[in-house]
Design an enzyme around this catalytic site. Structure first.
Site, PDB file in Angstrom:
ATOM      1  N   SER A  92       0.802  -1.219   0.000  1.00 60.28           N
ATOM      2  CA  SER A  92       0.000   0.000   0.000  1.00 60.28           C
ATOM      3  C   SER A  92       0.837   1.273   0.000  1.00 60.28           C
ATOM      4  O   SER A  92       0.431   2.286  -0.563  1.00 60.28           O
ATOM      5  CB  SER A  92      -0.932   0.009   1.217  1.00 60.28           C
ATOM      6  OG  SER A  92      -0.180  -0.101   2.410  1.00 60.28           O
ATOM      7  N   LYS A 128      13.113  -0.552  -0.262  1.00 59.86           N
ATOM      8  CA  LYS A 128      11.686  -0.192  -0.285  1.00 59.86           C
ATOM      9  C   LYS A 128      11.544   1.247  -0.755  1.00 59.86           C
ATOM     10  O   LYS A 128      12.099   2.170  -0.149  1.00 59.86           O
ATOM     11  CB  LYS A 128      11.045  -0.382   1.094  1.00 59.86           C
ATOM     12  CG  LYS A 128       9.546  -0.104   1.080  1.00 59.86           C
ATOM     13  CD  LYS A 128       8.820  -0.743   2.251  1.00 59.86           C
ATOM     14  CE  LYS A 128       9.111  -0.076   3.569  1.00 59.86           C
ATOM     15  NZ  LYS A 128       8.195  -0.545   4.639  1.00 59.86           N
ATOM     16  N   MET A 151      17.751  -2.108   3.442  1.00 59.87           N
ATOM     17  CA  MET A 151      18.012  -3.107   4.489  1.00 59.87           C
ATOM     18  C   MET A 151      18.560  -4.377   3.854  1.00 59.87           C
ATOM     19  O   MET A 151      18.508  -4.534   2.632  1.00 59.87           O
ATOM     20  CB  MET A 151      16.708  -3.413   5.229  1.00 59.87           C
ATOM     21  CG  MET A 151      15.696  -4.181   4.402  1.00 59.87           C
ATOM     22  SD  MET A 151      13.975  -4.039   4.966  1.00 59.87           S
ATOM     23  CE  MET A 151      13.465  -2.614   3.982  1.00 59.87           C
ATOM     24  N   THR A 152      19.084  -5.272   4.678  1.00 65.56           N
ATOM     25  CA  THR A 152      19.549  -6.546   4.150  1.00 65.56           C
ATOM     26  C   THR A 152      18.374  -7.343   3.600  1.00 65.56           C
ATOM     27  O   THR A 152      17.269  -7.304   4.135  1.00 65.56           O
ATOM     28  CB  THR A 152      20.246  -7.371   5.246  1.00 65.56           C
ATOM     29  OG1 THR A 152      19.361  -7.517   6.363  1.00 65.56           O
ATOM     30  CG2 THR A 152      21.532  -6.700   5.700  1.00 65.56           C
ATOM     31  N   ASP A 182       0.749  -3.504  12.695  1.00 70.82           N
ATOM     32  CA  ASP A 182       0.147  -3.826  11.400  1.00 70.82           C
ATOM     33  C   ASP A 182       0.380  -5.302  11.105  1.00 70.82           C
ATOM     34  O   ASP A 182       1.450  -5.684  10.636  1.00 70.82           O
ATOM     35  CB  ASP A 182       0.753  -2.969  10.298  1.00 70.82           C
ATOM     36  CG  ASP A 182       0.149  -3.268   8.934  1.00 70.82           C
ATOM     37  OD1 ASP A 182      -0.828  -4.052   8.872  1.00 70.82           O
ATOM     38  OD2 ASP A 182       0.645  -2.732   7.929  1.00 70.82           O
ATOM     39  N   ASP A 217       8.583  -4.748   7.809  1.00 70.48           N
ATOM     40  CA  ASP A 217       7.697  -3.589   7.849  1.00 70.48           C
ATOM     41  C   ASP A 217       7.397  -3.129   9.273  1.00 70.48           C
ATOM     42  O   ASP A 217       6.441  -3.583   9.911  1.00 70.48           O
ATOM     43  CB  ASP A 217       6.394  -3.882   7.100  1.00 70.48           C
ATOM     44  CG  ASP A 217       5.656  -2.600   6.732  1.00 70.48           C
ATOM     45  OD1 ASP A 217       5.937  -1.565   7.362  1.00 70.48           O
ATOM     46  OD2 ASP A 217       4.814  -2.634   5.829  1.00 70.48           O
TER      47      ASP A 217
END
Length: 448
Positions: free
Chosen positions: A138, A156, A243-244, A286, A305
């Site tokens: 999202s 991301k 990030m990894t 979440d 996340d």
């Protein structure tokens, strides 16, 4: 080639996003007219709900929210996690599609975002950057990349316009859901709106998320069953999180795994919820299924996340401790009083709907008191809870908004239960809670 394969440009301006909502409303209206005419021609007297909830309109809503991404899509996901089994089948279908689907940005739009965040020479940092995302959700999409010094990273990238459109998007989609009749009459989503806006603002700040990911990595450093990616602070900005890259399969795919694997995975996740609530004092609120991946070779869970991670206040901790203690004791009256003290239940509601409340509490206590692991795949009791809950929810004067901390914790608990139901897992919930309560008592005794 489908839109999914090609990618669909994310509407980034307020005007273009408003236009998307207007087109969706027009499409639903057109579908209603067509369905009404069809039913009249067949001699039926059409009802508004039947004209709205056609397969075509359901598909229109799911497709357009997935296209918009951002707050529009997130609100749909949050409703599905909060309401769970209380949603009507048609809305459940829409929200299920949103949990599993998101369009990706086309390459040109991706290039524009990365150039803005990293500079036009950003590609010189990478030996390889895969333009096809490995995941799309999202708020953003995730790409796999290899740096020139050989590090395997997950990048991301936030969709453009998401951060600026949060308030307007949520207000628009809430209005759409209300006027379309897609929400059940007794379901009040007003408390969700302010929470969704704040959660989206937090999630849109990738610097904040990076810091929280590092915090969870430290908290779980001694927990061999969990993997938390390692932040790359040099490549992270407010709109790009580096990030990894951690291998793993989607946790939903474990639905066909052996029973012991499903049970072990969900035991780990329920135990993690208890640790977040009572030990860490911070919770990733979440519980979207995409935030968990499983490594079959190592039998470890990858946690992803952390944008929705937030502190759990002492009031929420105390309230849930009282609730769980009453549940362990099988004491209905204490459970009711704990719900009232925690702000989950208003005294007036408990009085006005004493019979319904007592039946709900009796079902909960009966399920909690059963010997052996709790079978999340057995949904026989859900019908009773739905029936009684909708009676209470339909009495608007008796409804209220629980404290924000309680809402966020409940979101995590509800989402975790939904995942356990999806996997048909069997978890010794009572045993996990008993051990957690004993640990808390032991910690307090030591501190005294």
């Amino acid at each position: 080639m489908s839109n999914d394969e090609q990618g669909r440009r994310v509407p980034s301006s307020r005007l273009s996003r408003l236009g998307s909502f207007s087109r969706l409303a027009s499409g639903i209206a057109g579908g209603m007219v067509a369905e009404g005419a069809r039913r009249l021609a067949s001699g039926d007297r059409p009802r508004l709900r039947d004209m709205v909830l056609t397969p075509g309109n359901v598909a229109r809503v799911a497709d357009q929210l997935a296209h918009l991404r951002g707050a529009a899509m997130k609100l749909g996901q949050m409703i599905s996690m909060d309401a769970g089994d209380l949603l009507p089948p048609e809305l459940t279908e829409i929200m299920g599609r949103l949990r599993e689907r998101a369009y990706r940005m086309p390459p040109a739009q991706l290039q524009q975002v990365l150039a803005t965040e990293w500079g036009h020479d950003w590609q010189q940092r990478y030996a390889r950057f895969d333009p096809t995302p490995v995941a799309a959700a999202s708020i953003g999409q995730v790409h796999r990349a290899t740096t020139v010094d050989g590090r395997d990273l997950a990048i991301k990238v936030q969709y453009p316009g998401v951060a600026k459109s949060i308030d307007a998007d949520i207000d628009n989609v809430a209005t759409l859901l209300r006027v379309s009749g897609l929400l059940p009459t007794g379901l009040d989503i007003v408390p969700l709106l302010a929470d969704a806006k704040q959660q989206l603002r937090d999630e849109a700040d990738y610097l904040r998320e990076g810091a929280l990911m590092a915090r969870f990595g430290a908290l779980l450093a001694g927990a061999p069953n969990f993997v938390v990616p390692t932040l790359d602070p040099d490549l992270t900005t407010a709109r790009v999180l580096a990030m990894t890259f951690e291998e793993g399969v989607a946790v939903e795919t474990l639905g066909s795994a052996p029973q012991d694997v499903r049970d072990r995975v969900m035991t780990m996740l329920v135990g993690l919820v208890l640790r977040e609530l009572f030990e860490f004092g911070v919770m990733q609120t979440d519980p979207n299924f995409a935030n968990f991946r499983y490594q079959p070779a190592t039998e470890r869970l990858v946690l992803l996340d952390f944008g929705a991670a937030r502190p759990v206040g002492p009031g929420a901790q105390a309230a849930y401790r009282d609730l769980l203690s009453a549940g362990l004791a099988g004491d209905r009256e204490s459970l009711k009083q704990a719900a009232i003290s925690g702000g989950i239940l208003m005294p007036a509601t408990a009085d006005r709907h004493a019979g319904a409340i007592n039946r709900v509490l009796d079902v909960i206590l009966d399920q909690f008191d059963r010997p052996g692991p709790f079978d999340f795949g057995d949904r026989s009791f859900v019908g009773v809870l739905r029936e009684e809950a909708m009676v209470v929810a339909g009495d608007r004067p008796a409804c209220h908004v629980p404290p924000t901390d309680m809402l966020f914790v409940q979101r995590k608990i509800s989402g975790t239960a939904l995942l356990a139901a999806r996997l048909k897992a069997r978890v010794d919930v009572r045993g996990l809670v008993t051990r957690q309560m004993a640990l808390l008592e032991g910690t307090e005794t030591t501190s005294d």
